[in-house]
Design an enzyme around this catalytic site. Structure first.
Site, PDB file in Angstrom:
ATOM      1  N   GLY A  13       0.809  -1.229   0.000  1.00 13.20           N
ATOM      2  CA  GLY A  13       0.000   0.000   0.000  1.00 13.20           C
ATOM      3  C   GLY A  13       0.835   1.268   0.000  1.00 13.20           C
ATOM      4  O   GLY A  13       0.393   2.311   0.494  1.00 13.20           O
ATOM      5  N   ALA A  15       1.557   3.265  -2.342  1.00 16.00           N
ATOM      6  CA  ALA A  15       1.143   4.368  -3.232  1.00 16.00           C
ATOM      7  C   ALA A  15       0.038   5.209  -2.602  1.00 16.00           C
ATOM      8  O   ALA A  15      -0.438   6.162  -3.212  1.00 16.00           O
ATOM      9  CB  ALA A  15       0.686   3.818  -4.582  1.00 16.00           C
ATOM     10  N   THR A 129      -5.330   1.060  13.392  1.00 16.46           N
ATOM     11  CA  THR A 129      -5.962   2.344  13.682  1.00 16.46           C
ATOM     12  C   THR A 129      -6.611   2.356  15.070  1.00 16.46           C
ATOM     13  O   THR A 129      -7.038   1.305  15.570  1.00 16.46           O
ATOM     14  CB  THR A 129      -7.046   2.626  12.615  1.00 16.46           C
ATOM     15  OG1 THR A 129      -7.898   3.672  13.054  1.00 16.46           O
ATOM     16  CG2 THR A 129      -7.924   1.409  12.356  1.00 16.46           C
ATOM     17  N   ASP A 130      -6.720   3.545  15.643  1.00 10.88           N
ATOM     18  CA  ASP A 130      -7.420   3.685  16.929  1.00 10.88           C
ATOM     19  C   ASP A 130      -8.910   3.372  16.793  1.00 10.88           C
ATOM     20  O   ASP A 130      -9.600   3.145  17.787  1.00 10.88           O
ATOM     21  CB  ASP A 130      -7.221   5.083  17.526  1.00 10.88           C
ATOM     22  CG  ASP A 130      -7.723   6.221  16.646  1.00 10.88           C
ATOM     23  OD1 ASP A 130      -8.201   5.960  15.528  1.00 10.88           O
ATOM     24  OD2 ASP A 130      -7.635   7.385  17.090  1.00 10.88           O
ATOM     25  N   GLU A 131      -9.408   3.349  15.541  1.00 12.07           N
ATOM     26  CA  GLU A 131     -10.851   3.149  15.346  1.00 12.07           C
ATOM     27  C   GLU A 131     -11.296   1.750  15.763  1.00 12.07           C
ATOM     28  O   GLU A 131     -12.491   1.518  15.965  1.00 12.07           O
ATOM     29  CB  GLU A 131     -11.241   3.461  13.896  1.00 12.07           C
ATOM     30  CG  GLU A 131     -10.858   4.885  13.544  1.00 12.07           C
ATOM     31  CD  GLU A 131     -11.416   5.417  12.239  1.00 12.07           C
ATOM     32  OE1 GLU A 131     -12.475   4.967  11.801  1.00 12.07           O
ATOM     33  OE2 GLU A 131     -10.768   6.315  11.669  1.00 12.07           O
ATOM     34  N   TYR A 157     -15.422  -0.338   8.274  1.00 10.81           N
ATOM     35  CA  TYR A 157     -13.969  -0.148   8.130  1.00 10.81           C
ATOM     36  C   TYR A 157     -13.256  -0.596   9.399  1.00 10.81           C
ATOM     37  O   TYR A 157     -12.313  -1.407   9.362  1.00 10.81           O
ATOM     38  CB  TYR A 157     -13.649   1.328   7.827  1.00 10.81           C
ATOM     39  CG  TYR A 157     -12.215   1.719   8.124  1.00 10.81           C
ATOM     40  CD1 TYR A 157     -11.163   1.201   7.367  1.00 10.81           C
ATOM     41  CD2 TYR A 157     -11.903   2.607   9.171  1.00 10.81           C
ATOM     42  CE1 TYR A 157      -9.839   1.539   7.647  1.00 10.81           C
ATOM     43  CE2 TYR A 157     -10.590   2.954   9.447  1.00 10.81           C
ATOM     44  CZ  TYR A 157      -9.563   2.416   8.690  1.00 10.81           C
ATOM     45  OH  TYR A 157      -8.259   2.753   8.978  1.00 10.81           O
ATOM     46  N   ALA A 159     -14.291  -2.452  11.798  1.00 17.89           N
ATOM     47  CA  ALA A 159     -14.469  -3.895  12.060  1.00 17.89           C
ATOM     48  C   ALA A 159     -13.487  -4.707  11.216  1.00 17.89           C
ATOM     49  O   ALA A 159     -12.900  -5.685  11.701  1.00 17.89           O
ATOM     50  CB  ALA A 159     -15.903  -4.308  11.751  1.00 17.89           C
ATOM     51  N   LYS A 161     -10.561  -3.691  10.115  1.00 15.15           N
ATOM     52  CA  LYS A 161      -9.210  -3.495  10.665  1.00 15.15           C
ATOM     53  C   LYS A 161      -9.057  -4.308  11.957  1.00 15.15           C
ATOM     54  O   LYS A 161      -8.000  -4.907  12.212  1.00 15.15           O
ATOM     55  CB  LYS A 161      -8.933  -2.011  10.935  1.00 15.15           C
ATOM     56  CG  LYS A 161      -8.799  -1.147   9.699  1.00 15.15           C
ATOM     57  CD  LYS A 161      -7.620  -1.516   8.799  1.00 15.15           C
ATOM     58  CE  LYS A 161      -6.270  -1.176   9.401  1.00 15.15           C
ATOM     59  NZ  LYS A 161      -5.176  -1.387   8.415  1.00 15.15           N
ATOM     60  N   ASN A 256     -14.527  18.594  15.214  1.00 12.50           N
ATOM     61  CA  ASN A 256     -14.545  18.862  13.766  1.00 12.50           C
ATOM     62  C   ASN A 256     -14.863  20.326  13.488  1.00 12.50           C
ATOM     63  O   ASN A 256     -14.343  20.900  12.528  1.00 12.50           O
ATOM     64  CB  ASN A 256     -15.560  17.958  13.071  1.00 12.50           C
ATOM     65  CG  ASN A 256     -15.101  16.506  13.059  1.00 12.50           C
ATOM     66  OD1 ASN A 256     -13.913  16.233  13.176  1.00 12.50           O
ATOM     67  ND2 ASN A 256     -16.040  15.592  12.929  1.00 12.50           N
ATOM     68  N   GLY A 282     -23.727   5.934  12.328  1.00 11.86           N
ATOM     69  CA  GLY A 282     -22.871   5.315  13.356  1.00 11.86           C
ATOM     70  C   GLY A 282     -21.626   6.119  13.668  1.00 11.86           C
ATOM     71  O   GLY A 282     -20.611   5.556  14.101  1.00 11.86           O
TER      72      GLY A 282
END
Ligand code: NAD
Ligand code: TYD
Length: 348
Positions: A13, A15, A129-131, A157, A159, A161, A256, A282
């Protein structure tokens, strides 16, 4: 603490946003060679690497991490893998989770099997990731994710990871693979695909368009400069302990709305450019990372993420590199591969 050195890295990955920054960073700071394996999905962009294309220490291979034979062939030449390849955008995973399972889960499993059959001596850093930890409430600022926090992903996403992290841990426990996992917060910097919030907002404003802020704008993210992340990954590769997880964060939480206002101010624009739009399904409320372990055990902490200076620098990068993001937004970046390698891109 022992320090390992490596001669040739397989970067998957490379690129994409973080992978291309990592390749620039590692070639500039270490005497290593790099093979970049990337399938050039929509977010893979070889223009990110045009400056090092002629470097004899660098080679690009167009291919998929689901191709086990290709991985086994490339691994014969390499002594470590830094695994970035993934579908990475939450909104896309809400529209269609299937590519996320294919690349993030099955692709990682294929890489793990290829590593198994290529012998136990190759180190893997799996970039996560922290997610995977899910969401924190806004009213408990003292709470942060630490490495033992429960894995409670919310988006498809996250889930996918989380599934890949668990596979990596299982291959370490079951087969003794020399594997480590990093879990980082939101990155910002050069070459980020303009679907993610910072480059999307900056480039929209440069095009005279409004910026779509989801929901009430109160969701909080922890922002880390991509080169701080690259340095942390390299630190984990060289000094980390096999089987361990390391959180990476910027200690730089912003809502944000705060982020949007900072971008507007840097670009000399007013609040009328904000368009409040429907919230993401979500939508995780807050991410916050406790990065004490990597500081205490490996001596890493961020040095490039000071706010708002680092944000100003990043905004300026997009102002100065309009060809780069205009090629991405128009789709012209897809022609670069054909120009350089003489073949048409068939993946999307
Ligand atoms: P990106 O979408 O910019 O890049 C992903 C790259 O992977 C692209 O070049 C793409 O072509 C390639 N790829 C995707 N599927 C592939 C496959 N099956 N085979 C080969 N190549 C494939 O993403 P990014 O923001 O650079 O993220 C890189 C990694 O870092 C991801 O694993 C992501 O989960 C993780 N991460 C990202 C952030 C962030 O803020 N962007 C934060 C923490 C962790
Ligand atoms: P994003 O850059 O997609 O990263 P992640 O979802 O991985 O955190 O989004 C960062 C934050 O910005 C997230 O809370 C969603 C919000 N956001 C918007 O408000 N508008 C947008 O158009 C996008 C893309 C994101």
């Amino acid at each position: 603490m022992s320090i390992q050195t490596f001669k040739k890295l397989l970067v998957t990955g490379g690129a994409g946003f973080i992978g291309s920054n990592f390749i620039h960073f590692v070639l500039a700071t270490r005497p290593v060679s790099v093979i970049n394996l990337d399938c050039l999905s929509y977010s893979g962009n070889l223009e990110n690497l045009s400056a090092i294309e002629a470097d004899e220490r660098y080679r690009f291979v167009h291919g998929d991490i689901n191709d086990r034979q290709l991985l086994e062939d490339l691994l014969k030449e390499c002594d470590a893998v830094v695994h970035f390849a993934a579908e990475s955008h939450v909104d896309r995973s809400i529209i269609d989770a299937r590519p996320f399972v294919k690349s993030n889960v099955m692709g990682t499993q294929t890489l793990l099997d290829a590593l198994r059959s290529s012998g136990q001596d190759k180190r893997l850093v799996h970039v996560s990731t922290d997610e995977v930890y899910g969401s924190l409430p806004l009213d408990k600022p003292e709470l942060k994710f630490h490495e033992e926090s429960p894995i409670k992903p919310n988006s498809p996403y996250a889930a996918s990871k989380a599934a890949s992290d668990l596979l990596v841990q299982s291959y370490h426990e079951t087969f003794g693979l020399d594997a480590l996992i990093t879990r980082c917060s939101n990155n910002f910097g050069a070459y980020q695909f303009p679907e993610k919030v910072i480059p999307l907002f900056v480039t929209n404003l440069l095009e005279g368009k409004k910026v779509p802020l989801y929901g009430d704008g109160k969701n909080v993210r922890d922002w880390l400069h991509v080169l701080d992340h690259c340095e942390a990954i390299l630190t984990v590769l060289e000094k980390g302990q096999s089987g361990e997880v390391y959180n990476i964060g910027g200690n730089n939480e912003r809502s944000n709305l705060e982020l949007t206002q900072a971008i507007l101010q840097i670009m000399g624009q007013g609040p009328e450019m904000i368009e409040y739009v429907a919230d993401r399904l979500g939508h995780d409320r807050r991410y916050a990372i406790d990065a004490e372990k990597i500081k205490r055990e490996l001596g890493w902490e961020p040095t490039r993420s000071s706010w708002p200076e680092a944000l100003e620098e990043t905004v300026q990068w997009y102002v100065d590199n309009q060809d780069w993001w205009r090629h991405v937004k128009s789709g012209a970046y897809r022609d670069y591969y054909q120009l350089q390698y003489g073949q048409r891109l068939t993946t999307h």
